[in-house]
Design an enzyme around this catalytic site. Structure first.
Site, short mmCIF file in Angstrom:
data_model
loop_
_atom_site.label_atom_id
_atom_site.label_comp_id
_atom_site.label_asym_id
_atom_site.label_seq_id
_atom_site.Cartn_x
_atom_site.Cartn_y
_atom_site.Cartn_z
N THR A 1 0.82 -1.20 0.00
CA THR A 1 0.00 0.00 0.00
C THR A 1 0.86 1.26 0.00
OG1 THR A 1 -1.75 -1.16 1.18
CG2 THR A 1 -1.83 1.23 1.24
N HIS B 1 1.66 2.09 -3.43
CA HIS B 1 0.51 2.71 -4.09
C HIS B 1 0.36 4.18 -3.68
CE1 HIS B 1 -1.25 -0.64 -6.26
NE2 HIS B 1 -1.09 -1.42 -5.21
#
Length: 332
Positions: free
Chosen positions: A39, A42
């Protein structure tokens, strides 16, 4: 204090920021270890739901530095880890144990400043004291293991189920252990890295297959459960084809927000298939803490590298090394 700040997509710097003073019901933790998660990549790339600028870091451990007004359960010097989830506690989803769908959902390091810093401020209710037998490195794994617990609750495997898992990264190898421990009769793990596949076999997989050597005809019956831990749209489309009749597909890996896949609705209907999502944590931090404490999930073999905070911006900007598992930051 020093912190890694993602100022905008593809731009992270180390700079001085104010010390996060704890307010009522809060504690400030001196960070020892913080894991770098998919994450976080991202967030760095601008493909998650995070605002900017942001200090990332949602899987961490450390020592209580200060306590805010009204905090009695913790004191300076306590060794802790913490659930990063921030919930309103009042909406219909929170009140029906669907907290990860809270209408005001947030998370330390995802939507508000996190632990890639010397200090992080957190709600005291989110913290858990860790025993001396648990290292800071292990404690920083409780959050990702909590995501695995939620995914396993969603998947609801039955004893003897046959499972195929796509992706043998750090999350995939935690899932490998959880699936093997759940009573799956067969667990095939697929990845591009021979080194990761060898570790998957050590951790409970019954068969390991390189991505380029995977053939659908080798599994004519398909599988009772298919799990994607890659978040790669082309892999997800391929993975769904491995579902057998009445099979369940779990989307565990985080894909870019605008990614799309194609499915055949008739196949979904005709074969009684089930498509399941698994987002973050859902009241699963304490079960994960006990899993890690009792070493039901082995996390030490999943740590590939420990870097400094100063090395982290360049690491986030590099292409992913397919052989790396978990990289953690040691905060000096």
């Amino acid at each position: 204090m020093k912190a890694l700040v993602i100022e905008k997509p593809h731009h992270a710097v180390i700079r001085d920021v104010p010390y996060p003073e704890p307010g009522p019901g809060e504690i400030t933790v001196k960070v020892e270890r913080v894991g770098i998660c998919g994450t976080d990549f991202h967030i760095f790339a601008g493909t998650y739901l995070s605002p900017y600028p942001l200090i990332p870091g949602h899987e961490f451990s450390g020592v209580v530095d200060k306590v805010g007004e009204g905090v009695t359960a913790f004191k300076p010097g306590d060794r802790v880890t913490a659930d990063p989830t921030l919930l309103c506690g009042e909406c219909e989803y929170c009140l029906t144990r669907r907290g990860n769908q809270c209408v005001k959902w947030g998370a330390i390091g995802d939507t508000t400043d996190g632990a890639m810093a010397e200090y992080v401020k957190i709600p005291a209710k989110n913290a858990v004291v860790i025993p001396d037998s648990m290292s800071f490195a292990e404690a920083a794994f409780v959050e990702p293991v909590a995501c695995v617990v939620h995914g396993m609750n969603r998947l609801d495997l039955k004893l003897g189920d046959r499972v195929i898992l796509f992706g043998a990264g750090a999350m995939g190898l935690q899932l490998t252990q959880a699936i093997a421990g759940s009573g799956a009769s067969e667990l095939v793990v697929v990845d591009v890295s021979p080194a990761k596949l060898r570790l998957a076999l050590e951790l409970g997989a019954t068969r390991a297959v390189l991505t380029g050597e995977l053939k659908r005809e080798d599994f004519p019956r398909g599988f009772d459960a298919v799990v994607d831990a890659t978040g790669i749209p082309s892999v997800i489309e391929q993975a769904i084809d491995y579902l057998g009749p009445s099979g369940k597909f779990l989307q565990f890996g985080v894909a870019p927000q605008n990614a799309e896949i194609r499915i055949r609705p008739f196949q979904l209907y005709h074969r009684d298939l089930m498509l399941i999502g698994s987002m973050a944590i859902n009241h699963t931090f304490l079960p994960a803490f006990h899993w890690v404490k009792e070493k039901r999930i082995r996390v030490k073999p999943l740590i590939s590298r420990v870097i400094t905070l100063e090395e982290a911006p360049a690491f986030l900007a590099k292409p992913k090394d397919p052989d790396l598992l978990k990289v953690q930051i040691q905060i000096a």
